[in-house]
Design an enzyme around this catalytic site. Structure first.
Site, PDB file in Angstrom:
ATOM      1  N   ARG A   1     -10.610 -27.324  -4.110  1.00  0.00           N
ATOM      2  CA  ARG A   1     -11.176 -26.043  -3.690  1.00  0.00           C
ATOM      3  C   ARG A   1     -11.477 -26.049  -2.203  1.00  0.00           C
ATOM      4  O   ARG A   1     -11.637 -27.100  -1.581  1.00  0.00           O
ATOM      5  CB  ARG A   1     -12.463 -25.741  -4.477  1.00  0.00           C
ATOM      6  CG  ARG A   1     -12.225 -25.420  -5.937  1.00  0.00           C
ATOM      7  CD  ARG A   1     -13.488 -24.964  -6.632  1.00  0.00           C
ATOM      8  NE  ARG A   1     -13.241 -24.600  -8.020  1.00  0.00           N
ATOM      9  CZ  ARG A   1     -12.880 -23.398  -8.417  1.00  0.00           C
ATOM     10  NH1 ARG A   1     -12.750 -22.421  -7.541  1.00  0.00           N
ATOM     11  NH2 ARG A   1     -12.656 -23.146  -9.703  1.00  0.00           N
TER      12      ARG A   1
ATOM     13  N   LYS B   1      -3.752 -28.822 -21.425  1.00  0.00           N
ATOM     14  CA  LYS B   1      -3.448 -27.644 -20.610  1.00  0.00           C
ATOM     15  C   LYS B   1      -2.330 -28.001 -19.634  1.00  0.00           C
ATOM     16  O   LYS B   1      -2.453 -28.945 -18.849  1.00  0.00           O
ATOM     17  CB  LYS B   1      -4.694 -27.199 -19.846  1.00  0.00           C
ATOM     18  CG  LYS B   1      -5.800 -26.683 -20.751  1.00  0.00           C
ATOM     19  CD  LYS B   1      -7.048 -26.336 -19.963  1.00  0.00           C
ATOM     20  CE  LYS B   1      -6.828 -25.155 -19.041  1.00  0.00           C
ATOM     21  NZ  LYS B   1      -8.057 -24.812 -18.291  1.00  0.00           N
TER      22      LYS B   1
ATOM     23  N   ARG C   1     -14.233 -20.175 -26.355  1.00  0.00           N
ATOM     24  CA  ARG C   1     -13.946 -21.163 -25.307  1.00  0.00           C
ATOM     25  C   ARG C   1     -15.124 -21.262 -24.342  1.00  0.00           C
ATOM     26  O   ARG C   1     -15.613 -20.250 -23.846  1.00  0.00           O
ATOM     27  CB  ARG C   1     -12.685 -20.759 -24.536  1.00  0.00           C
ATOM     28  CG  ARG C   1     -12.416 -21.593 -23.285  1.00  0.00           C
ATOM     29  CD  ARG C   1     -11.193 -21.068 -22.553  1.00  0.00           C
ATOM     30  NE  ARG C   1     -10.936 -21.768 -21.301  1.00  0.00           N
ATOM     31  CZ  ARG C   1     -10.989 -21.201 -20.082  1.00  0.00           C
ATOM     32  NH1 ARG C   1     -11.311 -19.918 -19.969  1.00  0.00           N
ATOM     33  NH2 ARG C   1     -10.739 -21.910 -19.004  1.00  0.00           N
TER      34      ARG C   1
ATOM     35  N   THR D   1      -4.327 -16.726 -19.989  1.00  0.00           N
ATOM     36  CA  THR D   1      -4.482 -16.224 -18.620  1.00  0.00           C
ATOM     37  C   THR D   1      -3.748 -14.902 -18.369  1.00  0.00           C
ATOM     38  O   THR D   1      -2.556 -14.770 -18.626  1.00  0.00           O
ATOM     39  CB  THR D   1      -4.024 -17.248 -17.559  1.00  0.00           C
ATOM     40  OG1 THR D   1      -4.418 -18.563 -17.943  1.00  0.00           O
ATOM     41  CG2 THR D   1      -4.660 -16.907 -16.218  1.00  0.00           C
TER      42      THR D   1
END
Length: 469
Positions: free
Chosen positions: A73, A217, A32, A275
Site C-alpha cells: 500500500r 484466493k 465473509r 468482486t
C-alpha cells in the site's frame, strides 16, 4: 430452489443483528469477514450475532474469514495528491519521515530492487498507473500514465513482478488463530501464489486442519500459472477479480475465470466468483445491465458461490443487492447447465457412486437426492456431479458440517440426530422433507449414504425411496 449460494461481506452497513437477519432472509448463505478492516473485538461481535441468528434459521449461515495477506500500500498522507497525466513524480520505499510532500511512499522494502525501468505500478485498483523512467538506490522517477486523486493507504499492484513477501504475514497468523478460537467454518487465504502457501496454512491449522475448510484466493499471474497444484491442496478457490483484473490483462479475465471454474468443477472443489458483481449498487438502487450479465455468466458457469464486497459493507442498498443476486441466479438456473458426471466416473470410488446416484435421480426423475453424511464428503461428491433437475438435501449430525455445506451449490443441509438403526435415521430425514420442505407423500427420492451403518460405521449405499411408504 436456488442452487447458487450468495456470500456477503459484513461491514458497517450490515453488522447489526437486524441487518444480518435481513441478509439471511434475502438469501445470504455465507458471511465473509474481511480482516483488512475492523478489529478482533468487532469481528467477534459479528460472529456472536451470526451464531445467535443461526439458532433460528432454517439453514445456518457459514462464516468465512478472509485474510488481509501480504498487501502493498501507499503510505499515510496529510493531504490528497492530485496526479495528472504526464506528471513526473518520485516513488520511494522508506519511512514516512523521508517522503517529500509530492512523493509517493510505498510500504514494500524491496520495491526499488524488484522493479525495472519500463515497469508499471498500478495504484488504487487500476485507477492510477505509473511508468518507471529511471531509478537509483533510494528513489524511482515515474511518469503518470493514468492520473487521479491519490489518498492515504491505497492498494498497489506490481503486475508481472514476483513479490518478495511471506504467504502468511504476522497479522494473518494472528487473525487465523483468532478465527479458530471463534469456531469459524472457512479460511480464505489471500494472494495464494503456489501450493507451498497452502502447506504453510495447513501447518498453522495443525489438528484443526480437518475441521476448517480452506479457500485459496487467486489474485495474480503466478497463482493462475500454478492453479492446478493449488486446487489439489484446497477445498475451494475464490476468483478474486479485483486484484486479478489488475495483475493480468483485463481482457483475459473472463477466460481465466471460466477456466478456473471449470477446473474446480472437474476436480470436485468449490469455487467462488468475487468482486464488482453489483459495484454500481454501492450508490445506486439498480444494477447496470452489464452487471446483470456478469452475474448471469457466473451462474451459467455453475460457480458454487457469488460474492458481494463493498455492496454489503458500505453500500446504500445491501439487502437489494442480495435480493437481486438471488433473482438473477434463480432466473438463469432454469436453463440446463453443464454436465460433469461422465468426466468424474474414474476419479474415486465414492465419486463413482455419487455419479450413479445422480444419473438414477435424473432418469426417474426423482424430486431430490437425499444424502446422509457425517463429515459432508458424500454431499461433496454429489455436488461435484452438478445435477440439473433434483435438489440435494444433506442430513448430518454435525453442526459445523451443516454450516460448511452452505457453500455447496444446490445443497440444502439439515441437522439430524442419527440412530443406530439406519431405517430410523432415514425416516427422520423423510419426515423433515415432508413437514418442512414441501415434499408430498408419493414423491420419489434417491438416497445415497456413507453413514448409514450400525453404530456409526460407514456403509455406502444407493436406494430409491417413496416418501410416506
Amino acid at each position: 430452489m436456488r442452487k447458487t449460494k450468495i456470500i456477503c461481506t459484513i461491514g458497517p452497513a450490515t453488522e447489526s443483528y437486524e441487518m444480518l437477519e435481513k441478509l439471511a432472509d434475502a438469501g445470504m448463505s455465507v458471511a465473509r469477514l474481511n480482516m483488512s478492516h475492523g478489529s478482533h473485538a468487532s469481528h467477534a461481535e459479528v460472529i456472536k450475532r451470526i451464531q445467535s441468528l443461526n439458532t433460528k434459521l432454517k439453514y445456518p449461515i457459514a462464516i468465512l474469514l478472509d485474510t488481509q495477506g501480504p498487501e502493498i500500500r501507499t503510505g499515510e498522507r496529510d493531504s490528497n495528491l492530485n496526479l495528472k497525466k504526464g506528471d513526473i513524480i518520485s516513488v520511494v520505499a522508506r519511512s514516512a519521515e523521508d517522503v517529500e510532500e509530492n512523493s509517493v511512499m510505498v510500504n514494500y522494502e524491496s520495491l526499488i530492487t524488484d522493479m525495472q525501468v519500463g515497469d508499471r505500478l498500478t495504484v488504487d485498483n487500476g485507477l492510477i498507473n505509473l511508468e518507471i523512467l529511471d531509478k537509483d538506490q533510494r528513489v524511482m522517477r515515474c511518469k503518470v500514465v493514468d492520473g487521479g486523486v491519490l489518498k492515504s493507504k491505497r492498494h498497489v499492484n506490481l503486475p508481472g513482478i514476483r513479490v518478495n513477501l511471506p504467504a502468511i504475514t504476522d497479522k494473518d497468523r494472528s487473525d487465523i488463530l483468532f478465527g479458530l478460537s471463534m469456531d469459524i467454518d472457512y479460511i480464505a487465504l489471500s494472494f495464494v501464489r503456489e501450493a507451498d502457501d497452502i502447506r504453510q496454512l495447513h501447518e498453522l491449522l495443525g489438528e484443526k486442519q480437518d475441521k476448517v475448510k480452506v479457500i485459496a484466493k487467486i489474485e495474480d499471474q503466478e497463482g493462475v500459472r500454478n492453479i492446478d497444484d493449488i486446487i489439489d491442496m484446497v477445498d475451494g478457490i475464490m476468483v478474486a477479480r479485483g486484484d486479478l483484473g489488475v495483475e493480468v490483462d483485463f481482457w483475459e479475465l473472463p477466460n481465466i475465470q471460466r477456466r478456473i471454474v471449470r477446473k474446480c468443477a472437474h476436480k470436485g472443489k468449490r469455487v467462488i466468483v468475487a468482486t464488482h458483481l453489483l459495484e454500481s449498487m454501492i450508490e445506486n438502487p439498480m444494477p447496470t445491465r452489464a452487471e446483470v450479465t456478469d452475474v448471469a455468466n457466473a451462474v451459467y458457469e455453475e460457480a458454487d458461490g457469488i460474492m458481494l464486497s463493498g455492496e454489503t459493507t458500505v453500500g446504500k442498498y445491501p439487502i437489494k443487492c442480495v435480493e437481486n443476486l438471488a433473482k438473477i441466479a434463480t432466473s438463469i438456473e432454469r436453463h440446463r447447465g453443464l454436465r460433469f458426471t461422465e468426466d468424474l466416473l474414474t476419479e474415486h470410488p465414492k465419486q463413482n457412486l455419487a455419479a450413479s446416484a445422480v444419473h438414477l435421480a435424473e432418469s426417474l426423475p426423482a424430486k431430490a437426492i437425499v444424502v446422509i453424511t457425517r463429515r459432508g464428503r458424500m454431499a461433496n461428491y454429489v455436488t461435484n456431479c452438478h445435477p440439473i433437475l433434483p435438489s440435494i438435501h444433506a442430513f448430518t449430525n454435525d453442526g459445523r458440517t451443516r454450516r460448511q455445506l452452505g457453500l455447496n451449490r444446490n445443497v440444502y443441509a439439515h441437522k439430524l440426530q442419527f440412530s443406530n438403526d439406519p431405517e430410523k435415521t432415514l425416516n427422520k430425514a423423510f419426515t423433515t422433507l415432508l413437514e418442512e420442505e414441501g415434499f408430498h407423500a408419493g414423491d420419489q427420492v434417491v438416497v445415497i449414504s456413507d453413514a448409514l451403518g450400525v453404530s456409526g460405521s460407514g456403509l455406502d449405499a444407493i436406494q430409491v425411496r417413496i416418501l410416506g411408504q
